[in-house]
Design a protein around this motif. Structure first.
Motif, PDB file in Angstrom:
ATOM      1  N   ARG A  36       0.837  -1.205   0.000  1.00  0.00           N
ATOM      2  CA  ARG A  36       0.000   0.000   0.000  1.00  0.00           C
ATOM      3  C   ARG A  36       0.871   1.255   0.000  1.00  0.00           C
ATOM      4  O   ARG A  36       1.862   1.319   0.707  1.00  0.00           O
ATOM      5  CB  ARG A  36      -0.915   0.023   1.222  1.00  0.00           C
ATOM      6  N   PRO A  37       0.476   2.277  -0.778  1.00  0.00           N
ATOM      7  CA  PRO A  37       1.292   3.495  -0.875  1.00  0.00           C
ATOM      8  C   PRO A  37       1.014   4.473   0.265  1.00  0.00           C
ATOM      9  O   PRO A  37      -0.137   4.718   0.623  1.00  0.00           O
ATOM     10  CB  PRO A  37       0.861   4.092  -2.213  1.00  0.00           C
ATOM     11  N   HIS A  38       2.080   5.048   0.810  1.00  0.00           N
ATOM     12  CA  HIS A  38       1.967   5.991   1.922  1.00  0.00           C
ATOM     13  C   HIS A  38       1.254   7.273   1.499  1.00  0.00           C
ATOM     14  O   HIS A  38       1.477   7.797   0.418  1.00  0.00           O
ATOM     15  CB  HIS A  38       3.353   6.342   2.446  1.00  0.00           C
ATOM     16  N   GLY A  39       0.382   7.773   2.374  1.00  0.00           N
ATOM     17  CA  GLY A  39      -0.252   9.065   2.187  1.00  0.00           C
ATOM     18  C   GLY A  39      -1.414   9.091   1.224  1.00  0.00           C
ATOM     19  O   GLY A  39      -2.043  10.134   1.059  1.00  0.00           O
ATOM     20  N   GLN A  40      -1.725   7.991   0.583  1.00  0.00           N
ATOM     21  CA  GLN A  40      -2.825   7.967  -0.376  1.00  0.00           C
ATOM     22  C   GLN A  40      -4.060   7.333   0.249  1.00  0.00           C
ATOM     23  O   GLN A  40      -3.964   6.497   1.145  1.00  0.00           O
ATOM     24  CB  GLN A  40      -2.429   7.200  -1.623  1.00  0.00           C
ATOM     25  N   GLU A  41      -5.210   7.756  -0.240  1.00  0.00           N
ATOM     26  CA  GLU A  41      -6.456   7.131   0.193  1.00  0.00           C
ATOM     27  C   GLU A  41      -6.733   5.962  -0.729  1.00  0.00           C
ATOM     28  O   GLU A  41      -6.746   6.120  -1.956  1.00  0.00           O
ATOM     29  CB  GLU A  41      -7.595   8.138   0.162  1.00  0.00           C
ATOM     30  N   ILE A  42      -6.947   4.792  -0.140  1.00  0.00           N
ATOM     31  CA  ILE A  42      -7.209   3.598  -0.942  1.00  0.00           C
ATOM     32  C   ILE A  42      -8.604   3.072  -0.656  1.00  0.00           C
ATOM     33  O   ILE A  42      -9.114   3.181   0.457  1.00  0.00           O
ATOM     34  CB  ILE A  42      -6.166   2.494  -0.688  1.00  0.00           C
ATOM     35  N   THR A  43      -9.204   2.504  -1.658  1.00  0.00           N
ATOM     36  CA  THR A  43     -10.489   1.832  -1.519  1.00  0.00           C
ATOM     37  C   THR A  43     -10.202   0.377  -1.168  1.00  0.00           C
ATOM     38  O   THR A  43      -9.318  -0.239  -1.757  1.00  0.00           O
ATOM     39  CB  THR A  43     -11.273   1.912  -2.842  1.00  0.00           C
ATOM     40  N   HIS A  44     -10.948  -0.151  -0.205  1.00  0.00           N
ATOM     41  CA  HIS A  44     -10.713  -1.542   0.200  1.00  0.00           C
ATOM     42  C   HIS A  44     -12.040  -2.230   0.467  1.00  0.00           C
ATOM     43  O   HIS A  44     -13.089  -1.607   0.526  1.00  0.00           O
ATOM     44  CB  HIS A  44      -9.793  -1.616   1.416  1.00  0.00           C
ATOM     45  N   LEU A  45     -11.982  -3.539   0.618  1.00  0.00           N
ATOM     46  CA  LEU A  45     -13.192  -4.336   0.859  1.00  0.00           C
ATOM     47  C   LEU A  45     -13.357  -4.733   2.313  1.00  0.00           C
ATOM     48  O   LEU A  45     -14.309  -5.403   2.669  1.00  0.00           O
ATOM     49  CB  LEU A  45     -13.188  -5.591  -0.029  1.00  0.00           C
ATOM     50  N   VAL A  96      -3.563   5.704   3.978  1.00  0.00           N
ATOM     51  CA  VAL A  96      -2.461   4.831   4.381  1.00  0.00           C
ATOM     52  C   VAL A  96      -1.366   5.650   5.060  1.00  0.00           C
ATOM     53  O   VAL A  96      -0.967   6.694   4.552  1.00  0.00           O
ATOM     54  CB  VAL A  96      -1.874   4.096   3.157  1.00  0.00           C
ATOM     55  N   VAL A  97      -0.916   5.172   6.208  1.00  0.00           N
ATOM     56  CA  VAL A  97       0.186   5.801   6.935  1.00  0.00           C
ATOM     57  C   VAL A  97       1.230   4.721   7.219  1.00  0.00           C
ATOM     58  O   VAL A  97       0.926   3.713   7.852  1.00  0.00           O
ATOM     59  CB  VAL A  97      -0.296   6.427   8.260  1.00  0.00           C
ATOM     60  N   LEU A  98       2.435   4.938   6.729  1.00  0.00           N
ATOM     61  CA  LEU A  98       3.517   3.990   6.983  1.00  0.00           C
ATOM     62  C   LEU A  98       4.198   4.294   8.311  1.00  0.00           C
ATOM     63  O   LEU A  98       4.339   5.454   8.690  1.00  0.00           O
ATOM     64  CB  LEU A  98       4.577   4.065   5.885  1.00  0.00           C
ATOM     65  N   ALA A  99       4.599   3.251   8.995  1.00  0.00           N
ATOM     66  CA  ALA A  99       5.366   3.376  10.231  1.00  0.00           C
ATOM     67  C   ALA A  99       6.484   2.348  10.185  1.00  0.00           C
ATOM     68  O   ALA A  99       6.380   1.328   9.503  1.00  0.00           O
ATOM     69  CB  ALA A  99       4.475   3.131  11.442  1.00  0.00           C
ATOM     70  N   SER A 100       7.545   2.616  10.898  1.00  0.00           N
ATOM     71  CA  SER A 100       8.635   1.641  11.005  1.00  0.00           C
ATOM     72  C   SER A 100       8.347   0.720  12.177  1.00  0.00           C
ATOM     73  O   SER A 100       8.116   1.177  13.290  1.00  0.00           O
ATOM     74  CB  SER A 100       9.976   2.346  11.232  1.00  0.00           C
ATOM     75  N   ALA A 101       8.351  -0.567  11.908  1.00  0.00           N
ATOM     76  CA  ALA A 101       8.040  -1.562  12.939  1.00  0.00           C
ATOM     77  C   ALA A 101       9.270  -2.408  13.229  1.00  0.00           C
ATOM     78  O   ALA A 101      10.025  -2.745  12.314  1.00  0.00           O
ATOM     79  CB  ALA A 101       6.904  -2.461  12.463  1.00  0.00           C
ATOM     80  N   ARG A 102       9.460  -2.755  14.491  1.00  0.00           N
ATOM     81  CA  ARG A 102      10.534  -3.675  14.873  1.00  0.00           C
ATOM     82  C   ARG A 102      10.005  -5.103  14.724  1.00  0.00           C
ATOM     83  O   ARG A 102       9.022  -5.481  15.352  1.00  0.00           O
ATOM     84  CB  ARG A 102      10.956  -3.415  16.307  1.00  0.00           C
ATOM     85  N   LEU A 103      10.667  -5.878  13.907  1.00  0.00           N
ATOM     86  CA  LEU A 103      10.163  -7.214  13.597  1.00  0.00           C
ATOM     87  C   LEU A 103      10.320  -8.195  14.741  1.00  0.00           C
ATOM     88  O   LEU A 103       9.556  -9.146  14.851  1.00  0.00           O
ATOM     89  CB  LEU A 103      10.851  -7.745  12.339  1.00  0.00           C
ATOM     90  N   ASP A 104      11.299  -7.984  15.627  1.00  0.00           N
ATOM     91  CA  ASP A 104      11.481  -8.908  16.743  1.00  0.00           C
ATOM     92  C   ASP A 104      10.930  -8.352  18.062  1.00  0.00           C
ATOM     93  O   ASP A 104      11.088  -8.967  19.097  1.00  0.00           O
ATOM     94  CB  ASP A 104      12.953  -9.296  16.905  1.00  0.00           C
ATOM     95  N   HIS A 105      10.289  -7.177  18.019  1.00  0.00           N
ATOM     96  CA  HIS A 105       9.679  -6.523  19.185  1.00  0.00           C
ATOM     97  C   HIS A 105      10.692  -6.183  20.274  1.00  0.00           C
ATOM     98  O   HIS A 105      10.317  -5.946  21.407  1.00  0.00           O
ATOM     99  CB  HIS A 105       8.551  -7.374  19.792  1.00  0.00           C
ATOM    100  N   ASP A 106      11.973  -6.166  19.922  1.00  0.00           N
ATOM    101  CA  ASP A 106      13.015  -5.820  20.882  1.00  0.00           C
ATOM    102  C   ASP A 106      13.337  -4.337  20.753  1.00  0.00           C
ATOM    103  O   ASP A 106      13.848  -3.902  19.720  1.00  0.00           O
ATOM    104  CB  ASP A 106      14.269  -6.655  20.611  1.00  0.00           C
TER     105      ASP A 106
END
Length: 150
Positions: A36-45, A96-106
């Protein structure tokens, strides 16, 4: 995404710059799980399937192409009543808003390979088990503290 004051110590001093590099340089402004592209409004189901207006195709929750679905305009206009699909009054739209996520939750592991640029849907799905664990721990602590004073 703003950082809550009580969680500020989880992040390094250069987190803003590090997050910017992950989200916009490495991931090029798209979710690394579903695209999904950041900052754009997307249509979804509502089930993770979303319309990519740039490419003119539907994607599933993992970013793979979905075939056989008409464009959102056809679904909203009710052109598919003959096929047996009821018209949708208005399909949901989400920014859509992108965030940086830690994959190992550390919280101490800020290596680039441990970070991913995720949209809010993928981030919540990825962190669901960790959120449940933290919620259980918080409730457990509250009950334990209550037992001390009963």
């Amino acid at each position: 995404m703003p950082i809550a004051p009580e969680h500020r110590w989880f992040y390094p001093i250069d987190w803003r710059e590090l997050s910017q590099v992950i989200r916009f340089t490495r991931a090029q402004g798209r979710c690394e799980h579903c695209g999904r592209p950041h900052g754009q409004e997307i249509t979804h189901l509502g089930d993770g399937t979303w319309w990519d207006a740039e490419r003119g195709i539907w994607h599933d929750g993992r970013g793979r192409r979905v075939r056989g679905l008409p464009p959102p305009q056809a679904l909203e206009a009710g052109q598919l009543i003959l096929v047996g699909i009821p018209p949708a009054p208005r399909l949901p739209v989400t920014r859509v808003v992108l965030a940086s996520a830690r994959l190992d939750h550390d919280p101490s592991n800020n290596r680039p390979r441990n970070l991913a640029a995720l949209c809010q849907r993928c981030h919540m799905l990825y962190d669901a088990d960790e959120h449940r664990r933290r919620r259980w721990s918080k409730v457990f602590r509250l009950h334990a503290r209550g037992d001390l004073f009963d």
